[in-house]
Design a protein around this motif. Sequence first.
Motif, PDB file in Angstrom:
ATOM      1  N   HIS A  61       1.056  -1.140   0.047  1.00 21.67           N
ATOM      2  CA  HIS A  61      -0.151  -0.145   0.230  1.00 21.67           C
ATOM      3  C   HIS A  61       0.825   1.494  -0.020  1.00 21.67           C
ATOM      4  O   HIS A  61       1.933   1.192   0.197  1.00 21.67           O
ATOM      5  N   LEU A  62       0.305   2.348  -0.280  1.00 27.76           N
ATOM      6  CA  LEU A  62       0.909   3.478  -0.519  1.00 27.76           C
ATOM      7  C   LEU A  62       1.415   4.335   0.954  1.00 27.76           C
ATOM      8  O   LEU A  62       0.487   4.201   1.885  1.00 27.76           O
ATOM      9  N   VAL A  63       2.474   4.982   0.829  1.00 32.78           N
ATOM     10  CA  VAL A  63       2.871   5.787   2.037  1.00 32.78           C
ATOM     11  C   VAL A  63       3.360   7.199   1.529  1.00 32.78           C
ATOM     12  O   VAL A  63       3.947   7.091   0.139  1.00 32.78           O
ATOM     13  N   SER A  64       3.151   8.139   2.175  1.00 34.23           N
ATOM     14  CA  SER A  64       3.736   9.592   1.944  1.00 34.23           C
ATOM     15  C   SER A  64       4.838   9.724   3.089  1.00 34.23           C
ATOM     16  O   SER A  64       4.477   9.838   4.116  1.00 34.23           O
ATOM     17  N   TYR A  65       5.931   9.861   2.668  1.00 37.26           N
ATOM     18  CA  TYR A  65       7.230  10.318   3.372  1.00 37.26           C
ATOM     19  C   TYR A  65       7.437  11.881   2.970  1.00 37.26           C
ATOM     20  O   TYR A  65       7.077  12.483   1.929  1.00 37.26           O
ATOM     21  N   VAL A  66       7.569  12.735   4.330  1.00 36.72           N
ATOM     22  CA  VAL A  66       8.085  14.012   4.132  1.00 36.72           C
ATOM     23  C   VAL A  66       9.455  14.252   4.548  1.00 36.72           C
ATOM     24  O   VAL A  66       9.730  13.972   5.664  1.00 36.72           O
ATOM     25  N   VAL A  67      10.428  14.728   3.852  1.00 32.94           N
ATOM     26  CA  VAL A  67      11.785  15.098   4.508  1.00 32.94           C
ATOM     27  C   VAL A  67      11.771  16.534   4.745  1.00 32.94           C
ATOM     28  O   VAL A  67      11.874  17.323   3.924  1.00 32.94           O
ATOM     29  N   PRO A  68      11.955  17.165   5.835  1.00 34.22           N
ATOM     30  CA  PRO A  68      12.027  18.552   6.193  1.00 34.22           C
ATOM     31  C   PRO A  68      13.503  18.822   5.873  1.00 34.22           C
ATOM     32  O   PRO A  68      14.545  18.046   6.457  1.00 34.22           O
ATOM     33  N   VAL A  69      13.952  19.981   4.987  1.00 32.09           N
ATOM     34  CA  VAL A  69      15.336  20.243   4.590  1.00 32.09           C
ATOM     35  C   VAL A  69      15.354  21.592   5.046  1.00 32.09           C
ATOM     36  O   VAL A  69      14.444  22.571   4.834  1.00 32.09           O
ATOM     37  N   ALA A  70      16.353  21.943   5.941  1.00 32.81           N
ATOM     38  CA  ALA A  70      16.758  23.462   6.327  1.00 32.81           C
ATOM     39  C   ALA A  70      17.399  24.115   5.397  1.00 32.81           C
ATOM     40  O   ALA A  70      17.904  23.617   4.380  1.00 32.81           O
ATOM     41  N   ALA A  71      17.157  25.477   5.540  1.00 30.28           N
ATOM     42  CA  ALA A  71      17.956  26.264   4.508  1.00 30.28           C
ATOM     43  C   ALA A  71      19.303  26.302   4.398  1.00 30.28           C
ATOM     44  O   ALA A  71      20.201  26.424   3.229  1.00 30.28           O
ATOM     45  N   ASP A  72      20.233  25.673   5.566  1.00 32.94           N
ATOM     46  CA  ASP A  72      21.510  25.320   5.251  1.00 32.94           C
ATOM     47  C   ASP A  72      22.073  23.838   5.007  1.00 32.94           C
ATOM     48  O   ASP A  72      22.929  23.458   5.045  1.00 32.94           O
ATOM     49  N   GLY A  73      20.716  23.284   4.617  1.00 32.62           N
ATOM     50  CA  GLY A  73      20.928  21.923   4.016  1.00 32.62           C
ATOM     51  C   GLY A  73      20.927  20.804   4.892  1.00 32.62           C
ATOM     52  O   GLY A  73      20.897  19.585   4.623  1.00 32.62           O
ATOM     53  N   LEU A  97       9.982  19.234   2.455  1.00 32.00           N
ATOM     54  CA  LEU A  97       9.261  20.395   3.032  1.00 32.00           C
ATOM     55  C   LEU A  97      10.623  21.411   3.458  1.00 32.00           C
ATOM     56  O   LEU A  97      11.426  20.980   4.227  1.00 32.00           O
ATOM     57  N   ASN A  98      10.545  22.415   2.925  1.00 31.46           N
ATOM     58  CA  ASN A  98      11.722  23.403   2.898  1.00 31.46           C
ATOM     59  C   ASN A  98      11.271  24.243   4.449  1.00 31.46           C
ATOM     60  O   ASN A  98      10.323  24.643   4.531  1.00 31.46           O
ATOM     61  N   CYS A  99      12.367  24.353   5.011  1.00 29.86           N
ATOM     62  CA  CYS A  99      12.271  24.991   6.397  1.00 29.86           C
ATOM     63  C   CYS A  99      13.299  25.870   6.597  1.00 29.86           C
ATOM     64  O   CYS A  99      14.328  25.892   5.832  1.00 29.86           O
ATOM     65  N   THR A 100      13.137  26.599   7.777  1.00 31.87           N
ATOM     66  CA  THR A 100      14.252  27.422   7.970  1.00 31.87           C
ATOM     67  C   THR A 100      15.360  26.798   8.847  1.00 31.87           C
ATOM     68  O   THR A 100      16.506  26.882   9.159  1.00 31.87           O
ATOM     69  N   GLY A 101      14.955  25.712   9.340  1.00 23.00           N
ATOM     70  CA  GLY A 101      15.604  24.976  10.375  1.00 23.00           C
ATOM     71  C   GLY A 101      15.647  25.377  12.036  1.00 23.00           C
ATOM     72  O   GLY A 101      15.993  24.769  12.714  1.00 23.00           O
ATOM     73  N   ASP A 102      14.702  26.417  12.119  1.00 22.70           N
ATOM     74  CA  ASP A 102      14.653  26.971  13.417  1.00 22.70           C
ATOM     75  C   ASP A 102      13.051  26.789  14.111  1.00 22.70           C
ATOM     76  O   ASP A 102      12.950  27.228  15.005  1.00 22.70           O
ATOM     77  N   GLU A 103      12.131  26.123  13.324  1.00 21.63           N
ATOM     78  CA  GLU A 103      10.933  25.884  13.751  1.00 21.63           C
ATOM     79  C   GLU A 103      10.844  25.252  15.077  1.00 21.63           C
ATOM     80  O   GLU A 103      11.600  24.215  15.531  1.00 21.63           O
TER      81      GLU A 103
END
Length: 381
Positions: free
Chosen positions: A51-63, A136-142
């Motif tokens: 079955h289907l899965v959704s992954y989400v990879v948060p990536v900070a502005a500094d990588g 998911l593009n983030c600042t890294g400070d959330e």
Amino acid sequence: MRESVAVVHDLVSRLSPVDELGAEHRVSALAWLASTDDVFRRVKPASPPQHLVSYVVPVAADGRILLVDHINAGLWLPPGGHVEVDEDPALTARREIQEELGLGDAGLSRSPIFLTITRTVGQDHGHTDVSLWYVLNCTGDEELRPDVGEFNAVRWWTRDELVAADPGRFDPHFFRFLAALDRNGLVDELHRRTGLERLSRGSDRFGPVAALLFTPGGHISVRGGCGGGFEVVVWVNSGDLAAAGRTGDLDEIAGTMLDLHSGHSAKELAERHTYLAVTEPVAAIEALWHIITEHEAEVTVPLARAAAANPVLRRMWPWISHGTLNLYDRRDSPSQVKRGLAFHPALGGFMVRPYGGEIHAAEPIEAAVARAAETFASWED
């Protein structure tokens, strides 16, 4: 096909594989989606077993990359979860990052950039996840509010820390995902190096490309190479392939784009950038076959591979138009076609239609390929 399944099929069909395994996963996923509508988990823990899965990879502005130490799996994984029945996988991604980490979705990618098929490990009954990986593009400070019932820990990883870590503690495809992540940022990086406003993502007539540049003198398409690096193809405005090559050097690709934008010919590009070779007809035909059999939409690939395996058809120009495989007499060029034929998809196989001739009844792939080869052989006599 169920509408919700068709949405997923479209997402998968537009993915550009990062390597040969990715291409295999894409083929398998498309075949699975075409064969059944029972693709969503209906009953915990594992019904249906795939079955289907959704992954989400948060990536900070500094990588940096955010991963969770998953209690059940015993691995560092991206946050995510199973797609509910008839749920859009993007909605799953939004729901999971809110429930698991307390994050918003403002920086969530509109489409997944990566696909994997994985047999799971852990305390649940074993099953197979077909996973769509979003970014998911983030600042890294959330501020993070992790679900302590699911995770032992949550942390941001630098690339250096990931390189030094034990790969057995991560999703088996995670480091392949990092290659896809780097490739997905190709347009932004090339734009930074060139300043060319016409640079874009998108598709050419052969399917999705990682980067595309149109200029008055022609255009360049860049695909991720199945064996690593990038496949670069230069086309002139007539539609003919002029030069092709493979490189992992982004400065070389940026320089090629700048030179084409400045008006240099394909021959001059090959002299300036040695990874490129001017494509004489035989080499151009081979380059086109490679693109079509390795990168095109799944509906075309089985036919194209069967045609490419036929020694008569392998010498012909292959071309895609509106999802239809066309073959041209090798003595012509794609922009000056005199003789050719098309394979039209139909119930029961493909209908072969010589240009200017009558269309034949639908036949299985093998028979359609044999008919096409017989037609071309008669033209050569």
